[in-house]
Design a protein around this motif. Structure first.
Motif, PDB file in Angstrom:
ATOM      1  N   MET A  33      41.046  -2.149  31.818  1.00 37.47           N
ATOM      2  CA  MET A  33      40.014  -1.755  32.549  1.00 37.47           C
ATOM      3  C   MET A  33      38.830  -1.487  31.518  1.00 37.47           C
ATOM      4  SD  MET A  33      39.523   1.792  34.876  1.00 37.47           S
ATOM      5  CE  MET A  33      40.531   1.209  36.150  1.00 37.47           C
ATOM      6  N   ASN A  34      37.463  -2.061  31.867  1.00 38.18           N
ATOM      7  CA  ASN A  34      36.533  -1.972  31.123  1.00 38.18           C
ATOM      8  C   ASN A  34      35.990  -0.430  31.059  1.00 38.18           C
ATOM      9  OD1 ASN A  34      36.370  -4.876  30.789  1.00 38.18           O
ATOM     10  ND2 ASN A  34      35.335  -5.215  32.408  1.00 38.18           N
ATOM     11  N   PRO A  35      35.329  -0.009  29.983  1.00 39.28           N
ATOM     12  CA  PRO A  35      35.102   1.208  29.930  1.00 39.28           C
ATOM     13  C   PRO A  35      33.930   1.566  30.989  1.00 39.28           C
ATOM     14  CG  PRO A  35      34.496   0.039  28.114  1.00 39.28           C
ATOM     15  CD  PRO A  35      35.482  -0.633  28.602  1.00 39.28           C
ATOM     16  N   PHE A  36      33.990   2.614  31.690  1.00 39.22           N
ATOM     17  CA  PHE A  36      32.885   2.910  32.572  1.00 39.22           C
ATOM     18  C   PHE A  36      31.749   3.554  31.800  1.00 39.22           C
ATOM     19  CE2 PHE A  36      31.135   6.098  35.927  1.00 39.22           C
ATOM     20  CZ  PHE A  36      30.415   5.011  36.631  1.00 39.22           C
ATOM     21  N   ARG A  37      30.380   2.909  31.913  1.00 41.08           N
ATOM     22  CA  ARG A  37      29.417   3.414  31.564  1.00 41.08           C
ATOM     23  C   ARG A  37      28.339   3.895  32.474  1.00 41.08           C
ATOM     24  NH1 ARG A  37      31.039  -0.810  27.993  1.00 41.08           N
ATOM     25  NH2 ARG A  37      31.413  -0.218  26.015  1.00 41.08           N
ATOM     26  N   PRO A  38      28.489   5.165  32.929  1.00 38.10           N
ATOM     27  CA  PRO A  38      27.375   5.441  34.199  1.00 38.10           C
ATOM     28  C   PRO A  38      25.944   5.405  33.809  1.00 38.10           C
ATOM     29  CG  PRO A  38      28.354   7.368  33.052  1.00 38.10           C
ATOM     30  CD  PRO A  38      28.973   6.276  32.229  1.00 38.10           C
ATOM     31  N   ARG A  39      25.393   4.986  34.746  1.00 36.86           N
ATOM     32  CA  ARG A  39      23.929   5.135  34.761  1.00 36.86           C
ATOM     33  C   ARG A  39      23.391   6.526  35.152  1.00 36.86           C
ATOM     34  NH1 ARG A  39      24.994   0.613  38.059  1.00 36.86           N
ATOM     35  NH2 ARG A  39      24.424   1.917  40.107  1.00 36.86           N
ATOM     36  N   GLU A  40      22.000   6.806  35.005  1.00 42.61           N
ATOM     37  CA  GLU A  40      21.631   8.284  35.160  1.00 42.61           C
ATOM     38  C   GLU A  40      22.066   8.751  36.485  1.00 42.61           C
ATOM     39  OE1 GLU A  40      20.185  11.592  34.552  1.00 42.61           O
ATOM     40  OE2 GLU A  40      20.704  10.243  32.949  1.00 42.61           O
ATOM     41  N   GLY A  41      21.974   8.143  37.417  1.00 45.87           N
ATOM     42  CA  GLY A  41      22.156   8.555  38.735  1.00 45.87           C
ATOM     43  C   GLY A  41      23.812   9.035  38.861  1.00 45.87           C
ATOM     44  N   GLN A  42      24.544   7.970  38.528  1.00 44.85           N
ATOM     45  CA  GLN A  42      25.928   8.087  38.329  1.00 44.85           C
ATOM     46  C   GLN A  42      26.403   9.406  37.463  1.00 44.85           C
ATOM     47  OE1 GLN A  42      26.668   4.091  37.139  1.00 44.85           O
ATOM     48  NE2 GLN A  42      27.530   3.508  39.348  1.00 44.85           N
ATOM     49  N   ARG A  43      25.896   9.507  36.476  1.00 46.25           N
ATOM     50  CA  ARG A  43      25.910  10.525  35.386  1.00 46.25           C
ATOM     51  C   ARG A  43      25.766  12.001  36.036  1.00 46.25           C
ATOM     52  NH1 ARG A  43      22.692   9.228  31.692  1.00 46.25           N
ATOM     53  NH2 ARG A  43      24.433   7.870  30.601  1.00 46.25           N
ATOM     54  N   GLN A  44      24.684  11.946  37.046  1.00 47.45           N
ATOM     55  CA  GLN A  44      24.505  13.485  37.762  1.00 47.45           C
ATOM     56  C   GLN A  44      25.772  13.651  38.532  1.00 47.45           C
ATOM     57  OE1 GLN A  44      20.804  12.971  39.625  1.00 47.45           O
ATOM     58  NE2 GLN A  44      19.784  12.511  37.597  1.00 47.45           N
ATOM     59  N   GLY A  74      27.394  -2.204  46.180  1.00 51.23           N
ATOM     60  CA  GLY A  74      26.911  -2.575  44.764  1.00 51.23           C
ATOM     61  C   GLY A  74      26.487  -1.594  43.683  1.00 51.23           C
ATOM     62  N   SER A  75      26.429  -0.422  44.392  1.00 50.26           N
ATOM     63  CA  SER A  75      25.871   0.896  43.552  1.00 50.26           C
ATOM     64  C   SER A  75      26.803   1.449  42.498  1.00 50.26           C
ATOM     65  CB  SER A  75      25.380   1.688  44.273  1.00 50.26           C
ATOM     66  OG  SER A  75      26.171   2.399  45.051  1.00 50.26           O
ATOM     67  N   GLY A  76      28.083   1.016  42.613  1.00 48.28           N
ATOM     68  CA  GLY A  76      29.179   1.415  41.765  1.00 48.28           C
ATOM     69  C   GLY A  76      29.895   2.983  42.386  1.00 48.28           C
ATOM     70  N   LYS A  77      29.787   2.600  43.683  1.00 49.80           N
ATOM     71  CA  LYS A  77      30.690   3.875  44.106  1.00 49.80           C
ATOM     72  C   LYS A  77      31.993   4.167  43.882  1.00 49.80           C
ATOM     73  CE  LYS A  77      29.803   2.783  48.633  1.00 49.80           C
ATOM     74  NZ  LYS A  77      28.855   1.547  48.186  1.00 49.80           N
ATOM     75  N   THR A  78      32.865   3.135  43.848  1.00 47.73           N
ATOM     76  CA  THR A  78      34.032   3.203  43.438  1.00 47.73           C
ATOM     77  C   THR A  78      34.399   3.782  41.907  1.00 47.73           C
ATOM     78  OG1 THR A  78      34.831   1.476  45.172  1.00 47.73           O
ATOM     79  CG2 THR A  78      36.260   2.106  43.396  1.00 47.73           C
ATOM     80  N   ALA A  79      33.660   3.014  41.240  1.00 50.23           N
ATOM     81  CA  ALA A  79      33.669   3.316  39.888  1.00 50.23           C
ATOM     82  C   ALA A  79      33.307   4.933  39.386  1.00 50.23           C
ATOM     83  CB  ALA A  79      32.746   2.414  38.871  1.00 50.23           C
ATOM     84  N   THR A  80      32.398   5.223  40.130  1.00 53.36           N
ATOM     85  CA  THR A  80      32.130   6.756  40.019  1.00 53.36           C
ATOM     86  C   THR A  80      32.953   7.723  40.637  1.00 53.36           C
ATOM     87  OG1 THR A  80      29.575   5.992  40.339  1.00 53.36           O
ATOM     88  CG2 THR A  80      30.081   8.477  40.293  1.00 53.36           C
ATOM     89  N   ILE A  81      33.591   7.327  41.728  1.00 48.91           N
ATOM     90  CA  ILE A  81      34.595   8.017  42.390  1.00 48.91           C
ATOM     91  C   ILE A  81      35.719   8.297  41.494  1.00 48.91           C
ATOM     92  CG2 ILE A  81      36.280   8.450  44.238  1.00 48.91           C
ATOM     93  CD1 ILE A  81      33.826   7.226  45.846  1.00 48.91           C
ATOM     94  N   VAL A  82      36.264   7.072  40.966  1.00 52.86           N
ATOM     95  CA  VAL A  82      37.445   6.954  40.012  1.00 52.86           C
ATOM     96  C   VAL A  82      37.067   8.032  38.614  1.00 52.86           C
ATOM     97  CG1 VAL A  82      38.846   5.491  38.581  1.00 52.86           C
ATOM     98  CG2 VAL A  82      38.169   4.883  40.808  1.00 52.86           C
ATOM     99  N   ALA A  83      36.042   7.673  38.227  1.00 52.54           N
ATOM    100  CA  ALA A  83      35.658   8.488  37.254  1.00 52.54           C
ATOM    101  C   ALA A  83      35.704  10.035  37.338  1.00 52.54           C
ATOM    102  CB  ALA A  83      34.379   8.186  36.335  1.00 52.54           C
ATOM    103  N   LEU A  84      35.188  10.582  38.275  1.00 51.50           N
ATOM    104  CA  LEU A  84      34.861  11.816  38.848  1.00 51.50           C
ATOM    105  C   LEU A  84      36.423  12.391  39.102  1.00 51.50           C
ATOM    106  CD1 LEU A  84      33.513  14.379  39.573  1.00 51.50           C
ATOM    107  CD2 LEU A  84      33.047  13.422  41.755  1.00 51.50           C
TER     108      LEU A  84
END
Length: 223
Positions: free
Chosen positions: A1-12, A28-38
């Protein structure tokens, strides 16, 4: 899995600690990646407090995708595969209703209609309504006559209208009789003609469900 580098909105979002949070997101906004990271962060920090992070989605494919990505993330973090659950809205609703049938007015032996069974009952309801209301749907067709081609086209239209009305009404916890009563009390009947048709087919559809003692997916969410 590639490392997740969140954008500003995702970081919040990843800074979430607890309480209510609403996020507006587009495809396409990266919902799944953000949910997984959270979820992974909450688990790693021990914030589940003996419970689980629950992720609810709509489609089975999304469940499989989110679950596999959390599993990979926890493996990378050398954490045990515990502390999370991923469910569809309908499977979650089913388990809640099954555990508390008396609280929602059903029995523990209720049957859940799959999409095919629900579709078959809806088709039957449309046929019954059509047989009793040929003058109504005949007037909606092109020209001054009713032929087999229009009947086939109308059946498809009526089915789509009824499905939309049924799902919307059940999401608002409106029974067919209540919806029909509201429509009859309103104004602009010409504008409500398709809504009336959908509500009447809803009544016929629900009668069949209740006859067999079943629940469809929308009933589960309602309960």
């Amino acid at each position: 899995m590639n490392p997740f580098r969140p954008r500003e909105g995702q970081r919040q979002i990843l800074e979430y600690q607890g309480g209510m949070m609403g996020v507006s997101a587009v495809p396409g906004s990266g919902k799944t990646a953000t949910i997984v990271a959270l979820a992974s962060r909450l688990i790693a920090e021990g914030r589940t407090e003996g419970g689980q992070v629950l992720i609810v989605t709509y489609q089975n494919a999304a469940v499989d995708n989110v679950r596999s990505r959390i599993r990979e993330r926890l493996e990378q973090m050398r954490l045990l595969q515990v502390g999370y659950d991923v469910r569809t809205l309908h499977s979650l609703s089913y388990s809640i209703v099954q555990a508390n049938p008396g609280l929602v007015g059903t029995t523990s032996e209720f049957a859940v209609l799959d999409e095919r069974s629900s579709s078959d009952l809806l088709d039957k309801a449309v046929r019954i309504w059509n047989a009793e209301n040929k003058a109504i749907w005949g007037r909606l067709g092109p020209g001054d006559y009713v032929d087999e081609r229009w009947e086939r086209e109308w059946r498809d239209i009526a089915r789509k209208v009824a499905r939309t009305v049924i799902t919307t009404a059940k999401n608002r916890r409106l029974r067919a009789e209540d919806l029909i009563a509201r429509i009859s009390e309103g104004e602009g009947q010409e504008l409500n003609q398709f809504l009336c048709i959908g509500a009447e087919i809803y009544r016929l559809y629900q009668q069949q469900i209740e006859t067999i003692g079943g629940l469809d997916f929308d009933d589960l969410v309602w309960m």
